[in-house]
Each structure stands twice: as structure tokens, then as C-alpha cells.
Design a protein around this motif. Structure first.
Motif, short mmCIF file in Angstrom:
data_model
loop_
_atom_site.label_atom_id
_atom_site.label_comp_id
_atom_site.label_asym_id
_atom_site.label_seq_id
_atom_site.Cartn_x
_atom_site.Cartn_y
_atom_site.Cartn_z
N GLU A 115 0.84 -1.19 0.00
CA GLU A 115 0.00 0.00 0.00
C GLU A 115 0.88 1.26 0.00
N PRO A 116 0.51 2.29 -0.78
CA PRO A 116 1.29 3.54 -0.77
C PRO A 116 0.92 4.43 0.41
N ALA A 117 1.03 3.90 1.63
CA ALA A 117 0.65 4.63 2.83
C ALA A 117 1.83 5.45 3.34
N ILE A 118 1.52 6.51 4.08
CA ILE A 118 2.55 7.41 4.59
C ILE A 118 3.52 6.68 5.52
N GLY A 119 2.97 5.86 6.42
CA GLY A 119 3.83 5.13 7.34
C GLY A 119 4.77 4.18 6.63
N ILE A 120 4.29 3.54 5.58
CA ILE A 120 5.13 2.62 4.81
C ILE A 120 6.21 3.38 4.05
N ILE A 121 5.85 4.52 3.45
CA ILE A 121 6.83 5.34 2.73
C ILE A 121 7.96 5.76 3.66
N LEU A 122 7.62 6.22 4.86
CA LEU A 122 8.65 6.65 5.81
C LEU A 122 9.48 5.47 6.31
N SER A 123 8.81 4.35 6.56
CA SER A 123 9.54 3.18 7.05
C SER A 123 10.56 2.70 6.02
N GLU A 124 10.16 2.67 4.76
CA GLU A 124 11.08 2.24 3.71
C GLU A 124 12.19 3.25 3.46
N SER A 125 11.87 4.54 3.61
CA SER A 125 12.87 5.58 3.32
C SER A 125 13.98 5.62 4.37
#
Length: 230
Positions: free
Chosen positions: A195-205
Motif C-alpha cells: 500500500e502507498p501509505a505514509i507510514g510505509i513510505i517513511l519506514s522504507e525511506s
């Protein structure tokens, strides 16, 4: 409209030939390690977080109103409402959301229910206190003397006076629901990784910030949605 949607879907597809590109006119927020456009991912992530926050805050508001009205039914009901509010407040929000989300299998459903079941307590206290004040009014006593039932008094006299508190409580609850959803997802207990969720984006970054790819997280921190959560 169709072309813009297809463009957005194409921007989310993997393209290793354009991975880790810095911000440019073609990619305003740059690209990630899989070549996906970060601008499109951020917009979709914000939209998903807002949708989850709206659902969760609405469910929490309904629970708060029901329990607030239940507290006006009598001393036993009021004691029960007070006890259950104290019980939920005794457990940290984030921990309780994680437990509920895992128990329901995670995903959007688990996160929504988890956030909804942990954000009603403050509004319930406000509604309960307002009801206690309203019950001392003269017109409430007159209705009782005329033989009106407790449910009739609650829905006809008390509930209309609670509308401002309910609306304000829902508005204030909304950004907190978004922030907690992003926090749980960031820790890996929320939405699924695709999912392109904010929490996932930050976790991956986090894995790539030390390599100089600052744009993977920078634009979310300065976005309006992040500011509302503070």
C-alpha cells in the motif's frame, strides 16, 4: 480524467532505469529505489491516510455519543461508562491499536477498527460532563414530572445540545487518527507493504536516508497533512 489516472498508475510501477532520481520537473518529489514517482506515492498515501482517519474518527464519535447518552440512564450506567473510559485510558493508545490491529489480521480493516476503538475516550468524557450539566436544567425536571421517558429526554432535550461538542470533537480527533495510523504502519503493524501509505513510505525511506536520498521523506514532513497531525 482517464489519462491522469493511467499516468498515476504508470508512475507507481517499478522502473529500475529511473530509480533514486532527485527532484526534477518530471518527478517533483524524485523517485524511490524502485523507480516509482514519489509525488504520486505521497498523494495516494495522503489520500489513504485521510480516508482511514475519516472512517476511524466517525466510528469513534458514534461510540462516544452512545456511551455518553448511556451515562445519563442512571448511576449504574454512569459508573460503567466511567469505568470503561478509565480502562481504555490506562493503556497507551499506540500499544492498544497494535494489539487490536494484529488481533483483527492487520490491513486497513484492522487499523481502522484499532484507531476507532482507542480515540473515543476524550470525547466521551466531554459528552458525559455536558450531560451532567444539562440534567440539572429546569426543563429536564419538568419533562420528568410530565412522565417523559429517559430515552425521550436524552434524544429530544440532551442530544441537540451536544451537536457542537460532537462536531468539534470529531474535527479534533481526525488528525490524531491519521497520525496514529501512520505511526502503527511505520512500525510494521498496520497496512500491508504494497500500500502507498505514509507510514510505509517513511519506514522504507529510513533505509536510504543515510545514503543521501533525502527526498524520500523530506516532502512528507513539510506536507499539510503532517502539519495537521501535530
Amino acid at each position: 480524467m482517464v489519462s491522469s489516472i493511467s499516468l498515476g498508475e504508470e508512475s507507481l510501477q517499478t522502473n529500475f532505469g529511473s530509480k533514486n532520481l532527485s527532484p526534477s520537473p518530471e518527478h517533483p518529489f524524485g523517485t524511490d529505489w524502485m523507480g516509482r514517482d514519489m509525488f504520486i506515492r505521497t498523494l495516494k498515501g495522503l489520500g489513504l491516510s485521510i480516508l482511514i482517519g475519516a472512517f476511524a474518527s466517525t466510528i469513534s464519535t458514534v461510540l462516544a455519543v452512545i456511551l455518553g447518552l448511556l451515562s445519563s440512564a442512571g448511576k449504574a450506567a454512569d459508573s460503567f461508562v466511567s469505568w470503561i473510559v478509565d480502562l481504555f485510558l490506562s493503556i497507551p493508545h499506540l500499544l492498544l491499536i497494535i494489539l487490536i490491529s494484529i488481533g483483527l489480521g492487520g490491513g486497513a480493516y484492522g487499523v481502522v477498527i484499532g484507531v476507532a476503538l482507542t480515540h473515543w475516550t476524550s470525547l466521551t468524557r466531554v459528552v458525559r460532563a455536558e450531560i451532567k450539566q444539562l440534567k440539572t436544567q429546569e426543563y429536564i425536571h419538568i419533562s420528568r414530572n410530565l412522565g417523559k421517558s429517559k430515552w425521550w429526554i436524552a434524544t429530544k432535550h440532551i442530544l441537540p445540545h451536544l451537536i457542537p461538542q460532537i462536531l468539534l470533537g470529531t474535527i479534533l480527533m481526525f488528525p490524531h487518527a491519521i497520525l496514529h495510523e501512520a505511526s502503527v504502519t511505520f512500525l510494521g503493524f498496520g497496512l500491508s507493504p504494497h500500500e502507498p501509505a505514509i507510514g510505509i513510505i517513511l519506514s522504507e525511506s529510513m533505509k536510504y536516508l543515510s545514503a543521501g536520498y533525502w527526498w524520500l521523506a523530506f516532502f512528507w514532513f513539510i506536507s499539510p497533512d503532517r502539519g495537521s497531525g501535530i
